[in-house]
Design an enzyme around this catalytic site. Structure first.
Site, PDB file in Angstrom:
ATOM      1  CG  HIS A 365      -2.115  -0.815   1.148  1.00  0.00           C
ATOM      2  ND1 HIS A 365      -3.277  -0.402   0.541  1.00  0.00           N
ATOM      3  CD2 HIS A 365      -2.348  -2.073   1.571  1.00  0.00           C
ATOM      4  CE1 HIS A 365      -4.177  -1.365   0.608  1.00  0.00           C
ATOM      5  NE2 HIS A 365      -3.642  -2.404   1.227  1.00  0.00           N
ATOM      6  CE  LYS A 556      -7.231  13.656  -0.513  1.00  0.00           C
ATOM      7  NZ  LYS A 556      -7.146  12.393  -1.227  1.00  0.00           N
ATOM      8  NE  ARG A 557      -5.119  10.123   9.584  1.00  0.00           N
ATOM      9  CZ  ARG A 557      -4.833   9.243  10.534  1.00  0.00           C
ATOM     10  NH1 ARG A 557      -5.618   8.193  10.735  1.00  0.00           N
ATOM     11  NH2 ARG A 557      -3.788   9.406  11.308  1.00  0.00           N
ATOM     12  CE  LYS A 562      -3.565  10.813   2.518  1.00  0.00           C
ATOM     13  NZ  LYS A 562      -4.390  10.105   1.499  1.00  0.00           N
ATOM     14  CB  THR A 664     -10.619   4.630  -1.945  1.00  0.00           C
ATOM     15  OG1 THR A 664     -10.345   5.031  -0.602  1.00  0.00           O
ATOM     16  CG2 THR A 664      -9.855   3.359  -2.276  1.00  0.00           C
ATOM     17  CE  LYS A 668     -14.050   6.738  -0.154  1.00  0.00           C
ATOM     18  NZ  LYS A 668     -13.799   6.666   1.313  1.00  0.00           N
TER      19      LYS A 668
HETATM   20  C1  LIG Z   1     -12.429   6.981   1.595  1.00  0.00           C
HETATM   21  C2  LIG Z   1     -11.983   7.388   2.926  1.00  0.00           C
HETATM   22  C3  LIG Z   1     -10.633   7.663   3.154  1.00  0.00           C
HETATM   23  C4  LIG Z   1      -9.585   7.592   2.073  1.00  0.00           C
HETATM   24  O1  LIG Z   1      -9.524   8.825   1.404  1.00  0.00           O
HETATM   25  P1  LIG Z   1      -8.331   9.157   0.388  1.00  0.00           P
HETATM   26  O2  LIG Z   1      -8.794  10.429  -0.255  1.00  0.00           O
HETATM   27  O3  LIG Z   1      -8.265   8.039  -0.598  1.00  0.00           O
HETATM   28  O4  LIG Z   1      -7.102   9.319   1.167  1.00  0.00           O
HETATM   29  C5  LIG Z   1     -10.241   8.034   4.429  1.00  0.00           C
HETATM   30  N1  LIG Z   1     -11.135   8.129   5.422  1.00  0.00           N
HETATM   31  C6  LIG Z   1     -12.443   7.890   5.234  1.00  0.00           C
HETATM   32  C7  LIG Z   1     -13.387   8.026   6.373  1.00  0.00           C
HETATM   33  C8  LIG Z   1     -12.917   7.496   3.989  1.00  0.00           C
HETATM   34  O5  LIG Z   1     -14.213   7.238   3.810  1.00  0.00           O
END
Ligand SMILES: *Cc1c(COP(=O)(O)O)cnc(C)c1O
Length: 824
Positions: A365, A556-557, A562, A664, A668
């Site tokens: 990952h 995101k984190r 990022k 991911t 979404k």
């Molecule tokens: C999808 C999701 C992530 C991952 O987000 P990225 O933009 O891919 O880093 C992190 N936290 C939550 C709660 C999510 O639903």
């Protein structure tokens, strides 16, 4: 027969049956009548009512998999981030509308009741959420599967924002009771730690006996995982540790968050708390204990299941099970399976190794070298002495193979050894790769880079082991559940709901992209999501958002790679333009940030403070407050994600190219009709190829260019000198404009940007700002924007986790679906 009748009353799906069952559960489980029930009681009663409807399917699935001797995928993951279960299970069972009617008839607002469910925060972010999406798709695709993990009593910390800073508090998700789990006191395994080993002879055979100085029990907690509109219910089995002997307390001092949970952790047990990731590496012993604990419980459980079958010679283990390692957190499983097969079940080394190698597959990952797990040899010697012996033996045999292939190449031998050059650390990724038959990255670009960088030498040794499976997300949770208005509109247009199970069918929406009337309704739907989020924000954070502005979202984190601070520099740039040019007519934007920073990651926490500080200025200044609005949405989690992704117009996927393995969140957002501004990183590359280059806002250097710049020597200040707006933006931070004149507060961040800028914000700034300009231009044309948005949704089918799971089944696991009959 009598039981059948009872069944219909107890688990029937008519409004009447649901009502009776709900009132029964309210009384017989919660001991409440309607008039003295709290919202929490009502939630529990409904959760039990829905769970009751899963249990026959749950047991029938287990029975049928056993009867068919079905090959089963065991997904080993230290994290699962499933999000609330109730609404998802109702959708899968097809009873949401009847339940809504039932609760309405009782005068209960279903949405208030759904809001009562706590977030099962058993993961940090993307990796844990991926595991949950895969569990959803496995059940929907009717693939026999068990998810194995840890039942953390405290999940990821709760984030509060105080005075603009992140403050962590402990998560208590189990406080009100968890109606979704079933404790299995009979499924319990002893887990050993410490002590010593000795060689013995039993019946003339050489054996090793491991005498531990500590034993902990692992007890199973089972959660049913339903599939969409079918009768398959898979198992998520999480392990809870219960100390059976007292163990040594050790000094443990890692900052405030840890101090808060310090006592609980050591005096009670291993499954107490989830570790936040991205911490500075500190050889956390408890984390290694957690990893070994859940690996050993899960493998002992699988062997138990395997051995109940009549012809259970353990050589056949890989025909029954395949284990997917979600990152290296469970990599110790490779060694533990060897130990169980050799020491406990008396297989020969060669037989045990054959079984082991054919049982495991590993998903990588990360490309960040600092994120590759290593453990000090001395920690293994202390905690897992038998495993250290086995690791040395596995390594010796492995290096023999390496020598055979690469002759006297000492660099190769050192690079391929499980033990690092210093001889002091054990490389978990090496164990995972050596013990696995397949190794995959999580996007096309990432899988390519894995082979060229972090696992380069292992790739040279076994090129045939390396494959790609691009990540995916479940359209059930992230469209049907969380964006009902958009799902309804799609259903109406396509005339069916087959796309929920076969996301490529969204392609049929392409013909609607040019349809003006449809665009109008699409826009209205998106606006309604912005209104819903605005209402939530108004009620909870006392901030007013303008639902007619563009919602520009980065959730995101929080991490330097990022680049939330690049987004922040854009906001400052827009602010400067407004301040210096009263005629500037940039369309109004609402910037929404969300995400947790690791408690020990000072720079990430400072980035949060920067964002909230910019918000304080921009949201108050009369010159900007009607044009720019900045919100840091606290405690981003799956529950909040449900209302955030649908409200987004613009999705910020702006990591430095070559850093994000897949992402991911990008999927979404796009699934919900947001347009992406992004770099050629992770799955962005494939998303752009799918949705069409014209429907994606691309900027920034490529991974290849980034590597080239690094080689030549990167000098961020050259970029700052060449770009007046960048210089101005940084200057505003530096001179304390956002910190009431305090020039020290953001100094570490400014120094980092001007000095090293490891994530090349300065190099990408110009391209980013120009691209944002194009975004604003595009937004001015609502028809054009709606067209692009519709096309994004129409072409996002590839990024369903159903496709990803099919890829795994066909290319890696070789597993076929087993259809569980409704009445089997
Ligand atoms: C999808 C999701 C992530 C991952 O987000 P990225 O933009 O891919 O880093 C992190 N936290 C939550 C709660 C999510 O639903």
């Amino acid at each position: 027969m009598a039981s059948k009748k009872h069944e219909q009353i107890r688990t029937g799906n008519s409004v009447t049956a649901l009502k009776q069952a709900f009132l029964d559960n309210l009384f017989y489980v919660q001991a409440r009548y309607m008039d003295d029930a709290s919202p929490g009681d009502l939630y529990q009663a409904l959760a039990y009512t829905v769970r009751d409807r899963l249990l026959h399917h749950f047991n029938n699935s287990a029975k049928q998999f056993k009867y068919d001797a079905a090959r089963t995928i065991c997904y080993f993951s230290a994290e699962f981030l499933p999000g609330p279960h109730l609404a998802n299970n109702m959708i899968n069972l097809g009873i949401l509308d009847n339940v809504r009617q039932m609760t309405a008839e009782l005068g209960i607002n279903l949405d208030t009741l759904l809001a009562e469910e706590p977030e099962p925060g058993l993961g940090n972010g993307g990796l844990g959420r991926l595991a949950a999406c895969y569990m959803d798709s496995l059940a929907t695709l009717q693939v026999p599967a068990i998810g194995y993990g840890i039942r953390y009593e405290h999940g990821i910390f709760k984030q509060e924002i105080r005075d603009g800073w992140q403050v962590e508090t402990t998560d208590k998700w189990l406080h009100g009771g968890n109606p979704w789990e079933i404790r299995r006191p009979g499924i319990v395994f002893p887990i050993k730690f410490g002590g010593h080993t000795e060689q013995t002879r039993i019946n003339g055979k050489f054996r090793v006996r491991w005498t531990p100085d500590e034993i902990v029990n692992g007890v199973a907690y089972d959660t049913p995982v339903s599939g969409y509109h079918n009768s398959n219910v898979n198992l998520l089995r999480l392990w809870h540790s219960e100390a059976c002997e007292s163990f040594d307390l050790q000094a443990f001092n890692k900052g405030d968050y840890y101090a808060a949970v310090h006592d609980k952790i050591y005096s009670e047990n291993i499954s107490k708390v989830l570790y936040p990731n991205d911490e500075p590496e500190a050889g956390k012993e408890l984390r290694l204990r957690q990893q070994y604990f859940f690996a050993s419980c899960s493998l002992q459980d699988m062997i138990r299941i395997f051995l109940v079958a009549p012809d259970g010679g353990l050589q056949g283990f890989p025909q029954k099970f395949v284990i997917q390692l979600n990152d290296t957190h469970p990599a110790i499983s490779v060694v533990e399976l060897m130990r169980l097969l050799i020491d406990v079940h008396h297989l020969s080394w060669d037989d045990a190794w054959e079984v082991t190698r054919n049982s495991f597959c590993y998903t990588n990952h990360t490309l960040l070298p600092e994120a590759l797990e290593t453990w000090p040899v001395h920690l293994f010697a202390k905690l897992l002495p038998r495993h250290l012996e086995l690791i040395y033996e596995i390594n010796a045999r492995h290096l023999d193979e390496v020598r055979l292939q690469f002759h006297g190449d000492n660099r190769k031998i050192a690079a391929l050894s499980i033990i690092d050059e210093s001889g002091k650390y054990i490389r978990m990724a090496h164990i995972a790769c050596i013990g696995s038959s397949r190794i995959n990255g999580v996007s096309a670009l990432h899988s390519q880079l894995v082979k060229q960088t972090v696992l380069h030498d292992l790739y040279d040794l076994w090129p045939q082991k390396f494959v790609n499976v691009t990540n995916g997300v479940t359209p059930r949770r992230f469209l049907v559940l969380s964006n009902r208005p958009l799902a309804s509109l799609i259903k109406e247009r396509l005339g069916h709901e087959e796309w929920v199970r076969d996301l490529n069918q969204l392609r049929a929406l392409e013909s609607a992209a040019e349809d003006g009337a449809f665009q109008e309704r699409w826009r209205a739907t998106q606006r309604s999501a912005r209104v819903r989020l605005s209402n939530f924000v108004h009620e909870n954070f006392a901030l007013d958002l303008d639902p007619d502005s563009m919602f520009d979202v980065q959730v995101k984190r929080i991490h330097e790679y990022k680049r939330q601070h690049l987004n922040a520099l854009h906001i400052i740039t827009l602010y400067n333009r407004i301040k210096h040019n009263p005629h500037d007519d940039t369309p109004p934007r609402t910037f929404i940030f969300g995400g947790k920073a690791a408690p020990g990651y000072a720079m990430a926490k400072l980035m949060i403070k920067l964002i909230t500080s910019i918000g304080d200025v921009v949201n108050r200044d009369p010159a900007s407050r009607d044009r720019l609005r900045v919100l840091f949405f606290p405690n981003f989690n799956v529950k909040h994600a449900h209302s955030i992704y649908p409200a987004a117009d613009l999705s910020e996927q702006i990591s430095l190219a070559g850093m994000e393995a897949s992402g991911t969140g990008n999927m979404k957002f796009s699934l919900n009709g947001a347009l992406t501004i992004g770099t050629l990183d992770g799955a962005n590359v494939e998303i752009r190829d799918e949705v069409g280059h014209d429907n994606f806002f691309l900027f920034g250097h490529t991974a290849e260019q980034v590597a080239a710049i690094r080689n030549e020597g990167y000098h961020p200040w050259e970029f700052v000198q060449r770009n007046a707006e960048l210089a101005q933006a940084i200057d505003l931070i530096r001179t304390g404009y956002f910190s009431h004149g305090d020039t020290e507060l953001f100094r570490p961040l400014v120094d980092q940007l001007m000095g090293v800028d490891p994530y090349m914000l300065c190099a990408d700034f110009d391209s980013y700002i120009n691209c944002q300009q194009q975004v604003s231009e595009a937004w001015r044309n609502p028809d054009h924007w709606a067209r692009m948005s519709i096309l994004n949704v129409a072409r996002i089918g590839k990024f369903s986790s159903d496709r990803a799971i099919r890829d795994y089944c066909e290319n890696i696991w070789h597993i076929k679906p087993v259809l569980v009959g409704a009445d089997s």
